[in-house]
Design a protein around this motif. Sequence first.
Motif, PDB file in Angstrom:
ATOM      1  N   LEU A 196       3.958  -4.801  11.827  1.00 29.83           N
ATOM      2  CA  LEU A 196       2.801  -3.951  11.565  1.00 29.83           C
ATOM      3  C   LEU A 196       2.366  -4.052  10.107  1.00 29.83           C
ATOM      4  O   LEU A 196       3.194  -4.114   9.212  1.00 29.83           O
ATOM      5  CB  LEU A 196       3.117  -2.486  11.878  1.00 29.83           C
ATOM      6  CG  LEU A 196       3.141  -2.077  13.338  1.00 29.83           C
ATOM      7  CD1 LEU A 196       3.481  -0.596  13.459  1.00 29.83           C
ATOM      8  CD2 LEU A 196       1.830  -2.355  14.014  1.00 29.83           C
ATOM      9  N   PRO A 197       1.067  -4.047   9.878  1.00 26.37           N
ATOM     10  CA  PRO A 197       0.583  -4.029   8.501  1.00 26.37           C
ATOM     11  C   PRO A 197       1.045  -2.758   7.789  1.00 26.37           C
ATOM     12  O   PRO A 197       1.163  -1.693   8.395  1.00 26.37           O
ATOM     13  CB  PRO A 197      -0.946  -4.035   8.635  1.00 26.37           C
ATOM     14  CG  PRO A 197      -1.219  -4.485  10.026  1.00 26.37           C
ATOM     15  CD  PRO A 197      -0.027  -4.096  10.845  1.00 26.37           C
ATOM     16  N   VAL A 198       1.309  -2.872   6.504  1.00 26.70           N
ATOM     17  CA  VAL A 198       1.783  -1.735   5.701  1.00 26.70           C
ATOM     18  C   VAL A 198       0.836  -0.554   5.836  1.00 26.70           C
ATOM     19  O   VAL A 198       1.273   0.585   5.973  1.00 26.70           O
ATOM     20  CB  VAL A 198       1.958  -2.148   4.231  1.00 26.70           C
ATOM     21  CG1 VAL A 198       2.310  -0.950   3.370  1.00 26.70           C
ATOM     22  CG2 VAL A 198       3.008  -3.222   4.106  1.00 26.70           C
ATOM     23  N   GLU A 199      -0.461  -0.809   5.826  1.00 29.48           N
ATOM     24  CA  GLU A 199      -1.446   0.279   5.913  1.00 29.48           C
ATOM     25  C   GLU A 199      -1.293   1.082   7.206  1.00 29.48           C
ATOM     26  O   GLU A 199      -1.414   2.295   7.214  1.00 29.48           O
ATOM     27  CB  GLU A 199      -2.873  -0.272   5.810  1.00 29.48           C
ATOM     28  CG  GLU A 199      -3.225  -0.859   4.482  1.00 29.48           C
ATOM     29  CD  GLU A 199      -2.760  -2.313   4.296  1.00 29.48           C
ATOM     30  OE1 GLU A 199      -2.956  -2.849   3.214  1.00 29.48           O
ATOM     31  OE2 GLU A 199      -2.176  -2.903   5.231  1.00 29.48           O
ATOM     32  N   LEU A 200      -1.007   0.388   8.308  1.00 22.99           N
ATOM     33  CA  LEU A 200      -0.856   1.067   9.587  1.00 22.99           C
ATOM     34  C   LEU A 200       0.430   1.896   9.606  1.00 22.99           C
ATOM     35  O   LEU A 200       0.463   2.997  10.162  1.00 22.99           O
ATOM     36  CB  LEU A 200      -0.858   0.066  10.728  1.00 22.99           C
ATOM     37  CG  LEU A 200      -0.945   0.638  12.136  1.00 22.99           C
ATOM     38  CD1 LEU A 200      -2.161   1.530  12.297  1.00 22.99           C
ATOM     39  CD2 LEU A 200      -0.995  -0.473  13.157  1.00 22.99           C
ATOM     40  N   ILE A 201       1.473   1.414   8.991  1.00 23.13           N
ATOM     41  CA  ILE A 201       2.722   2.173   8.908  1.00 23.13           C
ATOM     42  C   ILE A 201       2.490   3.445   8.088  1.00 23.13           C
ATOM     43  O   ILE A 201       2.966   4.522   8.461  1.00 23.13           O
ATOM     44  CB  ILE A 201       3.849   1.326   8.284  1.00 23.13           C
ATOM     45  CG1 ILE A 201       4.182   0.153   9.204  1.00 23.13           C
ATOM     46  CG2 ILE A 201       5.081   2.171   8.016  1.00 23.13           C
ATOM     47  CD1 ILE A 201       5.096  -0.875   8.600  1.00 23.13           C
ATOM     48  N   ILE A 202       1.758   3.336   7.017  1.00 24.74           N
ATOM     49  CA  ILE A 202       1.468   4.494   6.175  1.00 24.74           C
ATOM     50  C   ILE A 202       0.671   5.533   6.941  1.00 24.74           C
ATOM     51  O   ILE A 202       0.935   6.730   6.844  1.00 24.74           O
ATOM     52  CB  ILE A 202       0.726   4.075   4.887  1.00 24.74           C
ATOM     53  CG1 ILE A 202       1.680   3.278   4.000  1.00 24.74           C
ATOM     54  CG2 ILE A 202       0.152   5.278   4.145  1.00 24.74           C
ATOM     55  CD1 ILE A 202       1.007   2.577   2.841  1.00 24.74           C
TER      56      ILE A 202
END
Length: 70
Positions: free
Chosen positions: A63-69
């Motif tokens: 998962l992209p970091v932005e989506l995890i955040i």
Amino acid sequence: PAYSPELVAQLAKDAMANGDAARGQIVFQSPAASCTACHALEGIDGVTTSIKGPSLTAVAAGLPVELIIE
């Protein structure tokens, strides 16, 4: 607070520049955080009784970091 794409982008930038996977593992496994009480992660020992939350192995792998955040 209201959702802010700018904040998410800044947090992602900070995480990529300053993140520390070893410290994150310590937090993940700490009794105070209790992450392993609900989540499994390949290679990380946790509570072996019924897992309540999703496995985080796929999250960490793709998962992209932005989506995890978010």
